[in-house]
Design an enzyme around this catalytic site. Structure first.
Site, PDB file in Angstrom:
ATOM      1  N   GLU A 177       0.792  -1.231   0.000  1.00  0.00           N
ATOM      2  CA  GLU A 177       0.000   0.000   0.000  1.00  0.00           C
ATOM      3  C   GLU A 177       0.828   1.287   0.000  1.00  0.00           C
ATOM      4  O   GLU A 177       0.277   2.369   0.157  1.00  0.00           O
ATOM      5  CB  GLU A 177      -0.975  -0.001   1.188  1.00  0.00           C
TER       6      GLU A 177
ATOM      7  N   GLU B   3      -6.394  -6.811  -2.144  1.00  0.00           N
ATOM      8  CA  GLU B   3      -6.895  -7.348  -0.891  1.00  0.00           C
ATOM      9  C   GLU B   3      -8.283  -6.809  -0.569  1.00  0.00           C
ATOM     10  O   GLU B   3      -8.518  -5.613  -0.506  1.00  0.00           O
ATOM     11  CB  GLU B   3      -5.941  -7.067   0.280  1.00  0.00           C
TER      12      GLU B   3
END
Length: 883
Positions: A493, A559
């Site tokens: 991320e 995800e």
């Protein structure tokens, strides 16, 4: 601090015990290309209790007084646990009884590990090497009175090899002594993701101070955590082979194949003071490629072999697409026909490319020229204290293959997985999305009050950039030949520090692994798409089933997750009965142990099936919700294949700790209904019910065209057939066809069943059974269904410790709902784990018959095996097989 004081006293008492030192084993010098593992016979002691330095310690005759038997590979904490100094930290609140390194100091977990041994004869000209595949975090290494590492080892992910020939006593006792220091910055486990973030200043795994799915690892996994080995070579080393396979054009899994090309290179090094001459040999697929070499003293060189053309190659394909064919290769250096060193590896002939999908905007991955719709899961680590094994790796990867998924993402807050994990992925056709060691939480993606340092400072982590780059280079060389390895990702991320990211993109991967896609971070738009919808990944909680079909998320979502409570047997292993009695109500966890184990909460989804009165009811309802949640999860994404989406990875498919969220199988390797809901939703050719549009759809994520018939039937809870229809459908590869709408039945008020059956050439391929309701979300009538015990036939065979068998279930004119098969040891009452089932949580409509295959490994005799079914429509567990 009281608990710490009590346990410090216990530690002192236990460590004063004297292990019995067995006769020192003789280490055999392995043949070139082989290794002798030093995975037993170790002892450990806290460093501040050893009053001499490493030179003195390793030179003296070893006295076991005050030393513990040690686990190597392992950590300081696993050694303490195996000596019964602390209780199992994955159970209840026991982890709070173990001192945390942040409070007690690094000295508490700084340990000596020693290994006495003898060695057989070293031949003239042989070079003996001591190899460490992973030490966390710093270490100095001594052998027979000499320090053998010129500089202190640093970094969790850096392999080390040391020449030890001059230090060995060929005719006497040898003593290897390793002092291991914890990470420099263990961090404060303050409840933040990665605690206060300081753990990321080291080049180590980041989850150890805790995350939203795990509690802190008290020693931060300090220790000799990966294998230690002895190898032998001549004067020329063969290292780091690199195999690239080129598969031109667009291929099919079946039929004769056009040629493929295998390109091979390897590093060679002359470690002697003399010129070395010989022949470098590459052997694979019946071919023998050779090159004559002359190496100057201490010369190191990369050598490329001539390209090898393979006729009609056996191609490697992902799970659900085709077979996973593998080839063996051996590269050796020979002098006068004698092998001095060699490397052996397995590889697959396949080519993976990627590009931006023109319609969805997400990344699309092609294998052998064919686009592959990516389904998969996020993987943290096999076990939180790094009690790793090839057997556990293989079971976990096989579970993913049995889910019908095609990719595992190895998440950046953990580690680069071991070669044995990749071996299993190669075998089962699971593509690997491999993160490096970074996360947005610890590395500065956002402001965070839980973190010690500013966002800007955290983006500069780790402190030693050169160590990070060296570790990446080493680990890339370790796994790059695996056909399952699909792509590299810098961090979770958020990109790594700017200079690291730049060097990875412009120098490291173009030099070491140019054939694979590299993305700076998991939510980079070059992977997930243009991101016009304003989110990067997620969500992570339970959803209404219609949501999965209606909401639009990134085209390639790295995800998104949901619930995943385990079965009742596992719940009883991880918490006390008193803790289990205080189970959540309407999704709210009131008990400290439930909160400690990171209960995610089901909202009111369990109460839709009835009153939750005890842990058995809780787990029974949770499994029905798990199955439905993940089936719709995968069907919803696949219903928008190549339109909205190119891939979806579940957060998460496994837990390395006893967590109460996001798992298809639990810490103990027992499967739950999430796995089989995912398996059903990910069938490559699959009839599906769109929860939002109420349409029946046919999904095909394979590479073949099919002429099919889809039949739909609606049944009342008593088993009455009240509606049916069918439709013929021709479906192309990688596509979805919308067939017809399912009406709301007039004759039913409340719950009912929809059965979809897929046939091809008159043969049933699969079915898919839904429980629906006409009354909002009220499914309480399922608990009042007529009792029905299916007729069952069981067969079981045993070969050595390998069991295999089938469970055949047949029902009459009533419905048999949600039959869970499980295997026990009749003598102890304990589950046998892991067990691999071809399907589970089976529902049968009137007249249905199903056969489920199962397999497992156990050393117990066949007469102790007990196979049982736990069913919604039968009050008691039905024992199916027992002598």
């Amino acid at each position: 601090m009281k608990a710490i004081t009590v346990f410090l006293s216990l530690v002192a008492c236990m460590m004063a015990a004297t292990p019995v030192l067995q006769a020192q084993d003789v280490i055999n010098i392995p043949a070139p290309g082989e290794k002798t593992l030093l995975n037993s016979g170790w002892f450990a002691r806290r460093a501040n209790e050893v009053r001499v330095d490493g030179n003195t310690l390793s030179a003296a005759k070893f006295n076991t007084d005050g030393w513990m038997k040690a686990r190597v590979p392992g950590t300081v904490l696993t050694t303490l646990l195996e000596n019964n100094i602390f209780p199992a930290p994955e159970v209840s609140l026991n982890n709070n009884l173990i001192p945390d390194i942040y409070e007690i100091g690094r000295d508490f977990y700084t340990f000596w590990f020693v290994r006495p041994f003898r060695i057989d004869k070293v031949e003239e000209g042989q070079q003996i090497w001591l190899n460490f595949r992973g030490i966390n975090y710093k270490a100095d290494i001594f052998l027979n009175g000499k320090r053998i590492n010129n500089s202190t080892h640093e970094g969790m992910f850096l392999r080390e090899s040391y020449p030890i020939t001059p230090y060995l006593k060929a005719d006497g006792d040898n003593l290897l002594a390793v002092i291991v220091y914890p990470p420099d910055y263990p961090g404060n486990p303050n409840g933040g993701q990665g605690g206060d973030g300081e753990i990321a200043r080291n080049v180590t795994m980041q989850f150890t101070p805790g995350w939203d799915w795990i509690q802190p690892v008290r020693d931060r996994n300090t220790g000799i955590w990966d294998e230690v080995s002895i190898t032998a070579t001549g004067s020329v080393l063969v290292r780091h082979p690199y195999v690239v396979t080129k598969v031109s054009g667009v291929r099919q899994p079946e039929g004769r194949q056009q040629d493929a090309v295998v390109k091979t290179s390897v590093e060679v090094e002359n470690v002697s003071d003399a010129i070395q001459k010989g022949v470098l040999v590459c052997e694979t697929n019946g071919a023998r490629l050779t090159q004559s070499l002359t190496l100057a003293p201490h010369e190191k060189r990369e050598v490329s072999f001539a390209d090898l053309t393979v006729k009609n190659p056996r191609l490697w394909w992902p799970n659900g697409i085709g077979k996973q064919e593998l080839y063996d290769m051996r590269i050796s250096f020979e002098t006068s026909g004698v092998t001095g060193d060699s490397q052996q590896l397995r590889y697959g002939i396949r080519e993976i490319t990627s590009e931006t999908d023109g319609k969805s905007g997400g990344r699309i991955f092609k294998v052998n020229g064919q686009p592959v719709f990516i389904t998969g899961g996020n993987y943290i680590a096999s076990e939180w204290l790094l009690r790793l094994s090839p057997e556990r790796y293989r079971a976990e990867v096989r579970f993913h293959a049995e889910m019908n998924v095609r990719m595992i993402r190895v998440w950046g807050g953990a580690l680069l997985e071991r070669p044995e994990f990749y071996d299993a992925c190669d075998e089962f056709g699971i593509l690997v999305f491999q993160d490096l060691w970074g996360s947005g939480d610890c590395n500065g993606a956002w402001e965070d009050a839980m973190k010690l340092h500013s966002r800007e400072r955290r983006w500069e982590y780790p402190d030693n950039h050169d160590l990070f780059i060296a570790s990446v280079e080493d680990q890339v060389k370790m796994v790059r030949n695996h056909p399952s390895l699909c792509l590299w990702c810098g961090g979770n991320e958020w990109p790594l520090a700017k200079d690291i990211d730049k060097k990875l993109k412009e120098e490291i991967f173009p030099r070491l692994d140019p054939e694979r896609f590299f993305v700076s971070y998991s939510t980079d738009t070059v992977l997930i798409g243009s991101n016009k919808i304003g989110v990067g990944d997620g969500p992570y909680g339970i959803q209404e089933l219609e949501w999965f079909f209606e909401q639009h998320y990134p085209a390639f979502n790295p995800e998104a997750g949901s619930v995943g409570s385990p079965e009742v047997e596992s719940m009883r292993m991880m918490m006390t009965e008193k803790e289990l009695e205080r189970l959540p109500r309407n999704g709210r966890s009131m008990d400290a142990a439930w909160r400690y184990h990171k209960d995610l909460g089901y909202g009111n989804h369990l109460e839709r099936y009835g009153q939750v009165t005890d842990i058995e009811t809780y787990c029974k309802y949770a499994q029905v919700v798990n199955y439905d949640q993940y089936r719709s999860f995968m069907e919803g994404w696949a219903s928008h294949i190549w339109d909205w989406y190119t891939g979806i990875l579940i957060w998460k498919t496994q837990n390395p700790w006893t967590s109460l969220r996001g798992q298809m199988y639990d810490y103990y390797l027992d499967v739950n209904a999430s796995l089989y809901g995912t398996r059903k939703g990910c069938e490559p050719l699959h009839p599906s019910y769109n929860r939002a549009s109420r349409q029946v759809e046919l999904l095909n994520t394979g590479l073949s065209k099919h002429q099919t018939t889809v039949k739909a039937q609606i049944y009342s809870l008593t088993g009455e057939l009240i509606w049916e229809t069918d439709a013929d459908a021709t479906i192309a590869p990688n596509s979805v066809e919308r067939l017809f709408t399912v009406p709301t039945p007039d004759k039913v008020s409340g719950a009912y069943f929809l059965k979809l059956t897929l046939l091809e050439a008159g043969k049933e391929l699969t079915d898919n059974i839904y429980w629906l309701t006409t009354t909002g979300n009220d499914f309480t009538a399922l608990a009042k269904m007529p009792e029905n015990k299916p007729e069952v036939t069981v067969s079981l065979n045993k070969s050595g410790e390998e069991f295999s068998g089938t469970v055949r279930m047949k029902t009459g004119n009533r419905i048999s709902f949600f039959n869970r098969i499980k295997v026990f040891d009749k003598q102890t009452g304990q589950r046998i784990l892991p067990v691999h089932y071809s399907d589970n949580y089976i529902t049968l409509m009137p007249g249905d018959e199903k056969t489920v295959s199962l397999s497992f490994t156990s050393s117990i005799p066949k007469e102790r095996i007990e196979i049982a079914i736990d069913s919604w429509t039968e009050k008691k567990i039905q024992i199916l097989f027992a002598y």
